[in-house]
Write an enzyme that holds these catalytic residues in place. Structure first.
Site, PDB file in Angstrom:
ATOM      1  N   LYS A 174       7.390  -4.721  -5.446  1.00  0.00           N
ATOM      2  CA  LYS A 174       7.199  -5.445  -3.923  1.00  0.00           C
ATOM      3  C   LYS A 174       8.478  -6.110  -3.369  1.00  0.00           C
ATOM      4  O   LYS A 174       9.237  -6.481  -4.350  1.00  0.00           O
ATOM      5  CB  LYS A 174       6.311  -6.524  -4.074  1.00  0.00           C
ATOM      6  CG  LYS A 174       4.697  -5.928  -4.207  1.00  0.00           C
ATOM      7  CD  LYS A 174       3.968  -7.412  -4.506  1.00  0.00           C
ATOM      8  CE  LYS A 174       2.467  -6.953  -4.662  1.00  0.00           C
ATOM      9  NZ  LYS A 174       1.770  -6.133  -3.602  1.00  0.00           N
ATOM     10  N   ARG A 192      -7.400  -1.964  -8.139  1.00  0.00           N
ATOM     11  CA  ARG A 192      -8.438  -0.762  -7.886  1.00  0.00           C
ATOM     12  C   ARG A 192      -8.454  -0.012  -9.558  1.00  0.00           C
ATOM     13  O   ARG A 192      -9.517   0.360  -9.600  1.00  0.00           O
ATOM     14  CB  ARG A 192      -8.427   0.123  -6.807  1.00  0.00           C
ATOM     15  CG  ARG A 192      -7.135   0.904  -6.875  1.00  0.00           C
ATOM     16  CD  ARG A 192      -6.480   1.502  -5.413  1.00  0.00           C
ATOM     17  NE  ARG A 192      -6.281   0.413  -4.754  1.00  0.00           N
ATOM     18  CZ  ARG A 192      -5.642   0.885  -3.300  1.00  0.00           C
ATOM     19  NH1 ARG A 192      -6.046   2.099  -2.775  1.00  0.00           N
ATOM     20  NH2 ARG A 192      -5.316  -0.026  -2.500  1.00  0.00           N
TER      21      ARG A 192
HETATM   22  N1  BES Z   1      -2.335  -7.521  -4.752  1.00  0.00           N
HETATM   23  C1  BES Z   1      -2.205  -6.428  -3.862  1.00  0.00           C
HETATM   24  C2  BES Z   1      -3.080  -7.107  -2.579  1.00  0.00           C
HETATM   25  C3  BES Z   1      -2.161  -8.102  -1.731  1.00  0.00           C
HETATM   26  C4  BES Z   1      -0.992  -7.936  -0.919  1.00  0.00           C
HETATM   27  C5  BES Z   1      -3.122  -9.135  -1.609  1.00  0.00           C
HETATM   28  C6  BES Z   1      -0.706  -9.047  -0.123  1.00  0.00           C
HETATM   29  C7  BES Z   1      -2.732 -10.105  -0.921  1.00  0.00           C
HETATM   30  C8  BES Z   1      -1.372  -9.970  -0.185  1.00  0.00           C
HETATM   31  C9  BES Z   1      -2.436  -5.155  -4.176  1.00  0.00           C
HETATM   32  O1  BES Z   1      -2.251  -4.848  -5.692  1.00  0.00           O
HETATM   33  C10 BES Z   1      -1.463  -4.443  -3.319  1.00  0.00           C
HETATM   34  O2  BES Z   1      -0.411  -4.449  -3.718  1.00  0.00           O
HETATM   35  N2  BES Z   1      -2.076  -3.500  -2.749  1.00  0.00           N
HETATM   36  C11 BES Z   1      -1.272  -2.547  -2.027  1.00  0.00           C
HETATM   37  C12 BES Z   1      -2.113  -1.200  -1.891  1.00  0.00           C
HETATM   38  C13 BES Z   1      -1.144   0.023  -1.501  1.00  0.00           C
HETATM   39  C14 BES Z   1      -0.028   0.259  -2.427  1.00  0.00           C
HETATM   40  C15 BES Z   1      -1.877   1.203  -1.379  1.00  0.00           C
HETATM   41  C16 BES Z   1      -1.325  -3.263  -0.441  1.00  0.00           C
HETATM   42  O3  BES Z   1      -2.150  -3.636  -0.010  1.00  0.00           O
HETATM   43  O4  BES Z   1      -0.153  -3.005   0.252  1.00  0.00           O
HETATM   44 ZN    ZN Z   2      -0.471  -4.449  -6.071  1.00  0.00          ZN
END
Ligand code: BES
Ligand code: ZN
Ligand code: ZN
Length: 465
Positions: free
Chosen positions: A243, A317
């Site tokens: 990230k 997931r």
């Molecule tokens: N933990 C994150 C989701 C998230 C992001 C929650 C920001 C709260 C704030 C999750 O694991 C994630 O990174 N999801 C990605 C999925 C994508 C890579 C398909 C997202 O939501 O960008």
């Molecule tokens: Zn994530």
């Protein structure tokens, strides 16, 4: 933990400062009956009962009474006393007319602080604000809700360095010990064999922060079986699909789903709901190291489906998939999971509204009604069948993220659905578990969102049948 039970006490005729609640309808009649000094004071202060949370102090010699405006006297919001509890001096108070009902919660939570990491405790010099109630029988309910909410807040607020998979396990084992529930923790080789997706996501963490599946079982064998699952990603760096700094900043909260699941389990147990409870928390750290799982890796899930890792940041997931599979093996009639699963749910609904995906309309209706009644809103999004195809992989049964950048919350929910047998009623809450701006009784930081709604739906379902 704040001693909430000392802040809401039965009416034994003790001395208490009266709090008059008014709303914009009742204010006119109420103020007419006040002594002339009160009327003059309220007029000078321009207090007209119209803006909720506004309050004024009415001197009585060296003592005082309080008047506070609420939105609707007939349906007190859980938060309508929170600003009072925050601002009034220590002492004992009592509503002059009526009982606090739902508003007891805000009174209590307004006095909870996450100050474990402050050398000077902000509230140390001020003593407790105690509320007296004539409904002694309702005290326990309010105290339990406050404790469960504070548990979510504290767990989420605790930095990742001090709250890894082992500490989540500790929180579950504390609950198990208090309630004579059974705890089972699967880790190491058993995790690799039984829960390959959980093991894969947690593979990069240091040994002290090794991945694990935490399970708690409680209740009588003959009661209906329900499973509660919570995403326990103690920190989400994104993995090799790292990230950016801004996206990682609050990822200590990525175990917010687990915190909700633990708190809901605690509520169910303390209120002795007649269910046979199965709590499952896949607890991992999505870290980066040479041992990290990679984009393009293929992992055979517990269910047997081969999952291609398209993106290591879509880890929630994955860990939920194996946990949901295990939950389904117990053949529960209902599965509810909580997860800080997607940024897309926040883009769609903002921070306050957990996106809710439900595979049964009747369950969705129960949740919506409970959400309204508890002022703990939820909003349903569709499990849109036609999008399911986009989860296909070139080389495996399914990919963990779609090629499309749109409808991310729906794709995540559709991915989870692949692991939930259609005979089982299932609700998935994609929650933010966080408050970006403070409101009375609700400081910035970790927050329970959807917890009270789901618990109320459970109460309806299982107490009234
Ligand atoms: N933990 C994150 C989701 C998230 C992001 C929650 C920001 C709260 C704030 C999750 O694991 C994630 O990174 N999801 C990605 C999925 C994508 C890579 C398909 C997202 O939501 O960008
Ligand atoms: Zn994530
Ligand atoms: Zn995550």
């Amino acid at each position: 933990m704040t001693d909430f039970a000392s802040l809401l006490v039965p009416d034994r005729g003790q001395a208490a400062r009266p709090i008059h609640l008014v709303d914009k309808e009742s204010f006119g009649d109420w103020v007419k009956k006040r002594p002339a000094e009160d009327r003059a004071l309220l007029e000078a202060m321009r207090f007209d009962g119209k803006s909720a949370q506004d309050f004024a102090v009415l001197p009585r010699g060296s003592e005082f009474e309080v008047v506070s405006a609420v939105k609707d006297l007939a349906a007190l919001s859980p938060w309508c006393l929170a600003a009072l509890a925050e601002k009034l001096p220590e002492g004992t108070y009592k509503l002059a007319e009526g009982e606090p009902r739902a508003a007891a919660l805000g009174w209590l939570l307004a006095q909870h602080r996450f100050d474990a990491y402050r050398s000077a405790k902000k509230d140390a010099e001020r003593g407790p604000r105690i509320l007296v109630t004539g409904e002694a029988a309702k005290i326990d309910t309010a105290v339990r809700l406050a404790e469960a909410t504070a548990l979510v807040r504290d767990l989420v607020n605790t930095p990742a360095a001090d709250l890894g998979p082992a500490e989540l396990e500790r929180a579950a084992s504390d609950l198990a010990k208090r309630s004579a529930a059974q705890l089972r923790v699967t880790s190491g080789i058993d995790l690799q064999e039984g829960y390959p997706l959980i093991a894969a996501v947690g593979a990069a963490a240091t040994p002290e922060r090794a991945p694990r599946l935490i399970e708690l079982e409680w209740g009588k064998p003959d009661d209906p079986r329900v499973a509660i699952v919570g995403k326990g990603v103690c920190f989400d760096t994104g993995g090799l699909d790292l990230k950016p700094a801004s996206g990682m900043r609050i990822m200590k909260k990525d175990m917010g789903g687990a915190a909700h699941a633990l708190a809901l389990a605690q509520l169910i147990i303390e209120n002795r709901l007649p269910v046979r409870l199965h709590l499952l928390v896949p607890a991992v750290e999505n870290a980066v190291s040479g041992a990290a799982y990679r984009p393009g890796d293929i992992v055979k899930s517990r269910k047997g489906l081969f999952v291609e890792i398209d993106n290591t940041d879509a880890e929630g997931r994955l860990v939920l998939a194996d946990a949901l599979t295990k939950a389904a093996e117990g053949e529960p009639e209902l599965i509810v999971n909580f997860a800080t699963l997607t940024g897309a749910a926040r883009v769609a609904l903002g921070p306050d509204l957990p996106a809710t995906f439900v595979n049964r309309d009747d369950l969705a209706a129960e949740l919506e009604q409970a959400a309204r009644e508890t002022e703990d809103p939820l909003w349903r999004l569709p499990l849109w069948d036609a999008y399911d195809d986009n989860l296909k992989s070139d080389v495996a049964d399914i990919a963990n993220a779609p090629a499309s950048p749109m409808a991310g919350a729906i794709y995540a929910a559709l991915f989870l659905r692949r692991f939930v047998p259609s005979e089982i009623s299932w609700a998935h809450l994609d929650t933010w578990a966080w408050r970006d701006a403070q409101k009375p009784g609700r400081p910035k930081g970790g927050e329970a969102l959807g917890l009270r709604a789901v618990f109320a739906a459970f109460e309806r379902r299982y107490l009234q049948r």
